[in-house]
Design a protein around this motif. Structure first.
Motif, PDB file in Angstrom:
ATOM      1  N   GLN A   1      12.742  24.556 -26.092  1.00  0.00           N
ATOM      2  CA  GLN A   1      11.561  23.980 -25.445  1.00  0.00           C
ATOM      3  C   GLN A   1      11.617  24.290 -23.951  1.00  0.00           C
ATOM      4  N   PRO A   2      11.420  25.543 -23.558  1.00  0.00           N
ATOM      5  CA  PRO A   2      11.637  25.906 -22.147  1.00  0.00           C
ATOM      6  C   PRO A   2      10.659  25.252 -21.187  1.00  0.00           C
ATOM      7  N   GLU A   3       9.386  25.207 -21.546  1.00  0.00           N
ATOM      8  CA  GLU A   3       8.395  24.655 -20.614  1.00  0.00           C
ATOM      9  C   GLU A   3       8.620  23.169 -20.375  1.00  0.00           C
ATOM     10  N   LYS A   4       8.975  22.447 -21.380  1.00  0.00           N
ATOM     11  CA  LYS A   4       9.171  21.002 -21.267  1.00  0.00           C
ATOM     12  C   LYS A   4      10.543  20.658 -20.703  1.00  0.00           C
ATOM     13  N   MET A   5      11.583  21.249 -21.246  1.00  0.00           N
ATOM     14  CA  MET A   5      12.933  20.850 -20.885  1.00  0.00           C
ATOM     15  C   MET A   5      13.378  21.440 -19.556  1.00  0.00           C
ATOM     16  N   GLY A   6      12.826  22.569 -19.148  1.00  0.00           N
ATOM     17  CA  GLY A   6      13.151  23.075 -17.820  1.00  0.00           C
ATOM     18  C   GLY A   6      12.744  22.083 -16.748  1.00  0.00           C
ATOM     19  N   LYS A   7      11.535  21.548 -16.858  1.00  0.00           N
ATOM     20  CA  LYS A   7      11.081  20.531 -15.896  1.00  0.00           C
ATOM     21  C   LYS A   7      11.885  19.247 -16.035  1.00  0.00           C
ATOM     22  N   TRP A   8      12.237  18.891 -17.263  1.00  0.00           N
ATOM     23  CA  TRP A   8      12.979  17.646 -17.468  1.00  0.00           C
ATOM     24  C   TRP A   8      14.358  17.730 -16.823  1.00  0.00           C
ATOM     25  N   PHE A   9      15.052  18.830 -17.005  1.00  0.00           N
ATOM     26  CA  PHE A   9      16.380  18.956 -16.420  1.00  0.00           C
ATOM     27  C   PHE A   9      16.303  19.026 -14.893  1.00  0.00           C
ATOM     28  N   ALA A  10      15.280  19.676 -14.360  1.00  0.00           N
ATOM     29  CA  ALA A  10      15.122  19.704 -12.908  1.00  0.00           C
ATOM     30  C   ALA A  10      14.873  18.307 -12.358  1.00  0.00           C
TER      31      ALA A  10
ATOM     32  N   HIS B   1      16.028  35.935  -9.806  1.00  0.00           N
ATOM     33  CA  HIS B   1      16.428  37.272 -10.239  1.00  0.00           C
ATOM     34  C   HIS B   1      16.098  37.482 -11.712  1.00  0.00           C
ATOM     35  N   ALA B   2      16.267  36.426 -12.529  1.00  0.00           N
ATOM     36  CA  ALA B   2      15.937  36.549 -13.944  1.00  0.00           C
ATOM     37  C   ALA B   2      14.445  36.737 -14.152  1.00  0.00           C
ATOM     38  N   ALA B   3      13.623  36.075 -13.323  1.00  0.00           N
ATOM     39  CA  ALA B   3      12.171  36.270 -13.425  1.00  0.00           C
ATOM     40  C   ALA B   3      11.792  37.708 -13.106  1.00  0.00           C
ATOM     41  N   GLY B   4      12.500  38.323 -12.165  1.00  0.00           N
ATOM     42  CA  GLY B   4      12.322  39.741 -11.915  1.00  0.00           C
ATOM     43  C   GLY B   4      11.163  40.075 -11.012  1.00  0.00           C
ATOM     44  N   PRO B   5      11.018  41.352 -10.689  1.00  0.00           N
ATOM     45  CA  PRO B   5       9.951  41.782  -9.772  1.00  0.00           C
ATOM     46  C   PRO B   5       8.565  41.770 -10.394  1.00  0.00           C
ATOM     47  N   GLY B   6       8.457  41.586 -11.714  1.00  0.00           N
ATOM     48  CA  GLY B   6       7.144  41.615 -12.348  1.00  0.00           C
ATOM     49  C   GLY B   6       6.450  40.278 -12.409  1.00  0.00           C
ATOM     50  N   THR B   7       6.971  39.271 -11.736  1.00  0.00           N
ATOM     51  CA  THR B   7       6.363  37.944 -11.779  1.00  0.00           C
ATOM     52  C   THR B   7       5.101  37.912 -10.929  1.00  0.00           C
ATOM     53  N   LEU B   8       4.034  37.361 -11.467  1.00  0.00           N
ATOM     54  CA  LEU B   8       2.794  37.269 -10.705  1.00  0.00           C
ATOM     55  C   LEU B   8       2.934  36.347  -9.492  1.00  0.00           C
TER      56      LEU B   8
ATOM     57  N   ILE C   1      14.557  44.797 -22.015  1.00  0.00           N
ATOM     58  CA  ILE C   1      13.757  43.807 -22.735  1.00  0.00           C
ATOM     59  C   ILE C   1      12.618  43.378 -21.825  1.00  0.00           C
ATOM     60  N   PRO C   2      11.381  43.457 -22.270  1.00  0.00           N
ATOM     61  CA  PRO C   2      10.264  43.076 -21.396  1.00  0.00           C
ATOM     62  C   PRO C   2      10.396  41.634 -20.938  1.00  0.00           C
ATOM     63  N   ASN C   3      10.163  41.400 -19.651  1.00  0.00           N
ATOM     64  CA  ASN C   3      10.283  40.068 -19.069  1.00  0.00           C
ATOM     65  C   ASN C   3       8.984  39.302 -19.304  1.00  0.00           C
ATOM     66  N   THR C   4       8.795  38.855 -20.513  1.00  0.00           N
ATOM     67  CA  THR C   4       7.560  38.142 -20.864  1.00  0.00           C
ATOM     68  C   THR C   4       7.593  36.681 -20.435  1.00  0.00           C
ATOM     69  N   THR C   5       8.722  36.206 -19.979  1.00  0.00           N
ATOM     70  CA  THR C   5       8.847  34.802 -19.598  1.00  0.00           C
ATOM     71  C   THR C   5       8.923  34.613 -18.093  1.00  0.00           C
ATOM     72  N   ALA C   6       8.502  35.593 -17.335  1.00  0.00           N
ATOM     73  CA  ALA C   6       8.620  35.495 -15.882  1.00  0.00           C
ATOM     74  C   ALA C   6       7.828  34.311 -15.335  1.00  0.00           C
ATOM     75  N   GLN C   7       6.589  34.157 -15.766  1.00  0.00           N
ATOM     76  CA  GLN C   7       5.778  33.048 -15.285  1.00  0.00           C
ATOM     77  C   GLN C   7       6.351  31.704 -15.724  1.00  0.00           C
ATOM     78  N   LEU C   8       6.916  31.666 -16.928  1.00  0.00           N
ATOM     79  CA  LEU C   8       7.531  30.433 -17.410  1.00  0.00           C
ATOM     80  C   LEU C   8       8.715  30.036 -16.536  1.00  0.00           C
ATOM     81  N   LEU C   9       9.550  30.999 -16.180  1.00  0.00           N
ATOM     82  CA  LEU C   9      10.693  30.695 -15.329  1.00  0.00           C
ATOM     83  C   LEU C   9      10.249  30.234 -13.946  1.00  0.00           C
ATOM     84  N   ALA C  10       9.171  30.802 -13.451  1.00  0.00           N
ATOM     85  CA  ALA C  10       8.695  30.414 -12.125  1.00  0.00           C
ATOM     86  C   ALA C  10       8.128  28.999 -12.114  1.00  0.00           C
ATOM     87  N   THR C  11       7.360  28.646 -13.134  1.00  0.00           N
ATOM     88  CA  THR C  11       6.674  27.343 -13.131  1.00  0.00           C
ATOM     89  C   THR C  11       7.532  26.208 -13.674  1.00  0.00           C
TER      90      THR C  11
END
Length: 1012
Positions: free
Chosen positions: A679-688, A891-898, A835-845
């Motif tokens: 649950q990255p979107e929910k638990m990332g914010k919860w742990f922060a 760094h994990a989000a990478g240079p392709g993050t909007l 591996i395509p960084n499809t989770t860049a926006q998720l890591l940022a937000t």
């Protein structure tokens, strides 16, 4: 001639000796027949003076009980004499503490287990007063000073540790009870004394119990007692714990206010609360008082309002803001965007609680206005539900509503606010602006129309559209369209015709102007079950199909001929291996064989039960080893993980290694990583949020940061855990032979290799930082090695070889730093991810933004609890790990993050903040973490350095100056080599920054003089 002498000796010694000696003498004198065998007892005292004389003469146990009975019943003007302050009562208490307690404590405690009306109860009753507590603390302080002096002199007195343990036990027993302070207040105000004499007594009670004197003294005494191996341990010395003592104070404060609502009593309770708020458990104390005085059946929130109104203005604001946080986290956070049918009544109930508390408090309502419109207010990181509830309360006064609208709009368009405030903060204020605009439009539409014709509105939209960050522009567009839709008609409505504003999130923001909440009854918050019914439950299971009953076997033999065409399939049938012998079954004694071993849990709720059984080693071990695989397996099947994620995460974060298990920290961390990956979107914010708000130790907070960093790497595809492959269902994998037919041997081999990666250890952030730093410095080291005329400091092959070889062959590399890179040129860094960084926006937000926003909020927070969190946050080890986590995430989000421009600006300004740079002074770990964060920023922004210099020109120049100062202040050559590593790292960052400054000098100069 001898008989009179014997008789007089027995009479004289019976007063001064103990009962055993008296009986002995009486028995010897009774042989002559002149005296009868009759125990001597003191008669019950009739006055306090007689009681004092008896206590001073070392009475026997029965005499002591009679004295305590008299003292507990003797009253003066309707109050117990022993508890009233006075010279005679003080002498009685002093004798009880100094002489009676050390001599009779063991007997009193033993008697207490046999009778309820025991002497121990009478003694505790006589000492449960301010006078008694003063005598106990004086005796404790004297014993501690003697113990310290003896420890310094090297001598030992066994009676000191014994008496110290007795006094600690007495302190714990005397303070028990929730009505303790209420009785002390009533005794201090009893009688007909003038207020000038009563006030000092009350203030003395506040100073004695409201501060931390008792906690510090009990903790020091416990520490002295624990250092003496020969001392007898005292169980549960709860006054030594500031948490338990704060809870005791909270219960006593509630008892005072509930039992006595006179102005003087409420003022006494408020003074106690103001003192108790500084004991270090601010939020816990507020939670306890609110739960007992407000969120309880038959409670009266008005009484809590009286308690708050007597607090100082600054403390009152802190308590109110803590209540808002409590209501949001306990009742509104699970509502999400408040789109369910249950959100309306729940928000109305929270608004009702706030309305009842602040019904007669104008200062509290002004504090709500400031909370909505302040720069660091509006509930950073909290859900929109608490903002809706507060706006509903503020909307009862039209002037307050207009004030919030004007201040919010002015702040929303301020250029400095747009540039420097965190994204989460801007989102919260945008929600407040939209909510308040809807209320103002419904109450006074002309006021909103006039405001939208002002220069404030035009400047706000213009500044938002000119902002460099995409998120800031998005908020400006949705606010512009929503407010224009309320006041303008037809073609005059503002419409940017952007896809972002017409998507789900944009429509939700614009829909906030139509939200209208009422102030309702808060009975919904008082129900035993506060869980919100979820719309999505597990899918209904299909009815199980009944298998046909097995037919009985036919009699006789059945001969069946098998064809050989199925030969190849028979090769796939692998016989079961012989099971290994169970070591537990090899016991010679059959009674030692265990048959009740728990089975591995197959549901998340069973896993939680196993974790909560903290006294069962087998269940704890099984839960730890099963959790990573079970959570990953259940992540995409049903809603088990989603519904129990927060509960399970709370258990894992606070789990302690009670049994000293092997690999405990790694298994616990892997369980938390599995939750975040599921649950990255929910638990990332919860742990922060938990990292900043939770009441956890430094090691537990550090584990949260490590877990966030490793989870971000796994989500971005940089790492693969062996638990991910183990969690895959067998139905999703082909047999190995068939897999080779479809994928080929090479692909199968690579697939097997990627799935067999070992999970990273819990301290893997340091190794990740070392690897990224080595990759960052390698090209510069190669260039420096090739440039013979270059400065020696740029010849970084020594450092990179140390990083690659873990400290091996340092001497040979330092002797000839050029040879290695001439024969082995630096590898070109791949620009395309495998591996395509499809989770860049998720890591940022969900990872980066909550961490940075809450860090800045903690810097500006003013409450005592936040100051405590700030002190913990700036612990050198924790701050260094926090900065490394941010660097790893970006760094994990990478240079392709909007949102890369926005995240770059936030992290760059955070690194240049005064607090971070001050913490880096003299601390190599923090300095290295700051430099590593610059490494990550420069790495992901390598192709957009021109944009970085254009958007952050001042920050780039300031960072260059700071890194140059760090480089010049380090000498190197220390024994550990850490200072040399930091200096080399600073040199690498300085080189990259100077390259950017030299290349885009004109742009930076133009920005610095104001016309860039």
């Amino acid at each position: 001639m001898m008989e009179p002498l014997l008789k007089e000796a027995s009479i004289i010694r019976s007063v001064r000796r103990g009962t055993a000696e008296v009986d002995l003498l009486q028995e010897s004198s009774s042989n002559d027949g002149n005296a009868k065998s009759k125990p001597l007892h003191h008669k019950a005292p009739t006055t306090p003076k007689e009681a004092l004389d008896v206590l001073r003469q070392e009475p026997d146990y029965d005499s002591l009980i009679s004295v305590l009975n008299f003292l507990s019943r003797h009253e003066t003007d309707g109050s117990p004499f022993i508890k009233l302050p006075g010279p005679l009562s003080a002498q009685l208490v002093q004798v009880l503490v100094a002489e009676i307690v050390p001599n009779y404590w063991a007997l009193l405690v033993e008697d207490a287990h046999q009778s309820k009306a025991s002497g121990l109860r009478l003694l505790l009753y006589c000492l449960s007063s301010s006078t008694g507590m003063n005598a106990i603390t004086v005796k404790l302080r004297s014993l501690m000073q003697d113990a310290k002096s003896e420890a310094a002199a090297g001598t030992k007195r066994p009676d000191l540790s014994l008496n110290l343990g007795i006094m600690l036990d007495l302190l714990c027993r005397v303070l028990r009870g929730d009505g303790w302070l209420l009785e002390a207040y009533r005794l201090a105000t009893a009688g007909q004394e003038p207020p000038a004499k009563v006030k000092p007594k009350v203030q003395a009670i506040v100073g004695q119990f409201g501060g931390g004197r008792i906690v510090s003294m009990a903790a020091e005494a416990e520490d002295i007692l624990s250092k003496n191996p020969s001392s007898k341990s005292v169980d549960n010395i709860w006054p030594a714990s500031s948490l338990e003592y704060s809870q005791w104070l909270g219960r006593n404060i509630v008892k005072v206010v509930v039992s006595d609502q006179t102005p003087d009593a409420v003022k006494f309770a408020s003074d106690l609360l103001a003192k108790a708020l500084h004991l270090g458990h601010f939020e816990m104390l507020v939670r306890q008082i609110v739960s007992e005085m407000v969120l309880k059946p038959a409670a009266e929130p008005r009484k809590f309002g009286l308690l708050m109104s007597n607090l100082p203005q600054s403390e009152q604001r802190k308590v109110l803001y803590s209540i808002l946080k409590l209501l949001s986290s306990d009742y509104l956070d699970r509502l999400g965007r408040c789109e369910s049918a249950e959100s309306g009544p729940r928000i109305a109930a929270v608004a009702g609680v706030l309305h009842e508390i602040l019904q007669s408090d104008q200062n509290g309502r002004r504090d709500l206005v400031d909370w909505l419109a302040a720069f660091s207010g509006a509930g950073l990181g909290e859900g929109v539900g608490i903002r809706r509830a507060v706006v509903a309360v503020v909307s009862q006064n039209r002037d307050d509503l207009v004030t919030v609208l004007e201040r919010s709009l002015g702040q929303f368009g301020d250029q400095l606010y747009i540039k420097h405030s965190p994204t989460l903060q801007q989102e919260a204020h945008a929600q407040v602006l939209l909510l308040v605009a809807g209320y103002v439009h419904r109450k006074t539409p002309i006021k909103l129309a006039m405001l939208l014709r002002s220069s404030t509105w035009l400047n706000a939209i213009s500044n938002r559209l000119a902002a460099p960050h995409q998120r800031a522009r998005f908020l400006g567009m949705v606010v512009g369209e929503a407010l224009s839709g309320l006041a303008d008609k037809g073609e005059k409505r503002l419409n940017f015709k952007m896809e972002e504003t017409d998507e789900e999130e944009g429509r939700w923001y614009k829909g906030l102007t139509n939200v209208s909440d009422d102030i309702g009854p808060f009975a919904a918050l008082l129900s035993p079950s506060t869980d919100i019914p979820r719309a999505s439950r597990e899918a209904p299971r299909k009815p199980a199909t009944r298998r046909p009953a097995p037919q009985p076997p036919e009699k006789g033999f059945i001969i069946e001929e098998l064809s050989d065409e199925e030969g190849p399939e028979e090769d796939d049938l692998v016989p079961y291996a012989k099971p290994d012998s169970d070591p537990e079954d090899s016991e010679d004694d059959a009674t030692l064989v265990r048959r009740d071993k728990p089975k591995a849990p197959v549901y998340i709720r069973d896993l939680i039960k196993y974790f909560r059984d903290v006294d069962n080693y087998d269940r704890q071990k099984l839960a730890l080893t099963t959790a990573p695989t079970l959570i990953r397996r259940k992540a995409d099947y049903g809603t088990e993980v989603a519904e129990h994620a927060e509960e399970l995460a709370t258990i894992l974060v606070g789990l302690s290694d009670k049994f000293e298990m092997e690999n405990f920290d790694e298994l616990r961390a892997q369980g938390m990583i599995a939750l975040i990956v599921a649950q990255p979107e929910k638990m990332g914010k919860w742990f922060a949020k938990t990292f900043f708000d939770g009441d956890y130790s430094i090691s537990q907070r550090a584990s949260i940061l490590v877990v966030l960093g490793l989870s971000a790497r796994e989500l971005a595809g940089y790492e693969t855990s062996e638990y991910a492959a183990a969690a895959a269902f067998p139905s999703k994998t082909l047999p190995e032979r068939v897999e080779q037919l479809y994928l080929g041997s090479s692909n199968s081999h690579s697939q097997k290799q990627s799935s067999s990666l070992k999970p990273l250890p819990p301290n893997a952030l340091d190794s990740i930082a070392t690897s990224l730093t080595s990759d960052f410095l390698a090209p510069m080291a190669a260039s420096a090695a090739d440039a013979v005329t270059g400065p020696d400091v740029l010849k970084l092959s020594t450092f990179t070889s140390r990083l690659n070889n873990d400290g091996r062959d340092e001497t040979s590399a330092a002797a000839n730093p050029k040879i290695k890179y001439k024969s082995q040129p630096a590898k070109a860094k791949p620009r395309v991810r495998a591996i395509p960084n499809t989770t860049a926006q998720l890591l940022a937000t969900s990872f980066f933004t909550p961490l940075t926003a809450r860090f800045q909020a903690a810097l500006h927070a003013s409450s005592s609890s936040s100051r405590g969190s700030k002190t913990i946050l700036f612990h050198p080890y924790l701050l260094a790990l926090y900065l490394k986590t941010l660097a790893v995430v970006i760094h994990a989000a990478g240079p392709g993050t909007l949102s890369l421009p926005q995240t770059t600006a936030e992290l760059w300004r955070l690194l240049l903040s005064t607090s971070v740079r001050a913490a880096a002074v003299g601390d190599l770990a923090v300095t290295q973490a700051v430099l590593f964060a610059y490494v990550a920023l420069l790495d992901v922004n390598e192709d957009r350095m021109r944009d970085v210099c254009a958007e952050l020109g001042r920050e780039v120049v300031e960072a260059q100056e700071w890194v140059a100062g760090v480089f010049g202040g380090l000498r190197g050559g220390d024994e550990s080599g850490e200072e040399e590593k930091v200096k080399v790292l600073a040199a690498g960052v300085l080189v990259r920054l100077r390259e950017g400054v030299e290349k885009y000098r004109l742009m930076l100069v133009g920005d610095l003089i104001g016309f860039g």
